[in-house]
Design an enzyme around this catalytic site. Structure first.
Site, PDB file in Angstrom:
ATOM      1  CB  CYS A   1      -0.917   0.016   1.219  1.00 12.26           C
ATOM      2  SG  CYS A   1      -2.034   1.436   1.231  1.00 12.26           S
TER       3      CYS A   1
ATOM      4  CD  GLU B   1      -0.425  -1.939  -5.531  1.00 11.93           C
ATOM      5  OE1 GLU B   1       0.508  -1.451  -6.220  1.00 11.93           O
ATOM      6  OE2 GLU B   1      -0.385  -2.024  -4.294  1.00 11.93           O
TER       7      GLU B   1
END
Length: 214
Positions: free
Chosen positions: A2, A105
């Site tokens: 993340c 992402e």
């Protein structure tokens, strides 16, 4: 991994969702593209009550010689978090909730990287399992945090080989409880169900180059 996320919720909504006591010294600025080394909002528990906090994203352990380590420790692998020197003390007693509206992402296909924005399908905030620490260098005191990661669920596995640990509201007390056992905490460190989240392609023009994960 993340490496980027957003938090644009209204303060009144965050307080209602996380049931924390407001603090006069808490400053909150919505951020559509929060990156490591910037300040992230979090929720901690003190004496049985929840409070909001602000931490620099990228955990700096107490033994660090300088703050540069934070650029490598903005994520902590859940499989080894209780053993790694940088995280094991925080895992014992300095756990926190890190709210997010979404996280980003990048899916690599050949030489290209397509960014995705991941949100909850029900519209509630995402809640990452986090750790925090205090680091002092002379008169300077920095409180910092990290986001725990785990293996991807079925949805995320097509995009990346890691994802943040996303906690449900029913697990908040367990994660924040300072007396919770290691075995009990480890049960929370798993991928969330695929149907909890959705992933949408977005334009790469919204971002600068993403940093590598831990």
């Amino acid at each position: 991994m993340c490496g980027r996320f957003s938090l644009v919720e209204a303060m009144i909504d965050l307080q209602a969702y996380y049931q924390f006591e407001m603090r006069d010294d808490f400053g909150y600025t919505p951020n559509q593209n929060l990156a490591p080394s910037q300040h992230a909002a979090a929720v901690v528990q003190l004496n049985g009550k929840r409070y909001p906090a602000t931490f620099r994203w990228g955990l700096i352990p107490p033994f660090a010689k300088d703050d540069k380590i934070g650029f490598k420790t903005f994520n902590a692998r859940s499989e080894t978090v209780s053993e790694k020197p940088s995280f094991r003390e925080a895992f014992k007693s300095k756990r926190c909730l890190i709210p997010a509206t979404s996280f980003y992402e990048w899916k690599k296909t050949g030489e290209t990287k397509q960014p995705f924005e991941i949100t909850r399908q029900d519209g509630d905030p995402l809640t990452f399992a986090g750790l925090w620490e205090s680091w002092r260098n002379g008169e300077e005191l920095i409180r910092s945090c990290t986001i725990l990661t785990t293996e991807p669920n079925e949805l995320m596995s097509d995009i990346h080989n890691r994802m943040p640990v996303i906690l449900e509201r029913s697990s908040f007390d367990q994660w924040l409880n300072p007396d919770e056992s290691k075995a009990s905490l480890q049960q929370l460190l798993k991928p969330c169900p695929s149907d909890l989240i959705t992933a949408d392609e977005i334009s790469g023009k919204r971002f600068k180059k993403s940093r590598s994960s831990s």
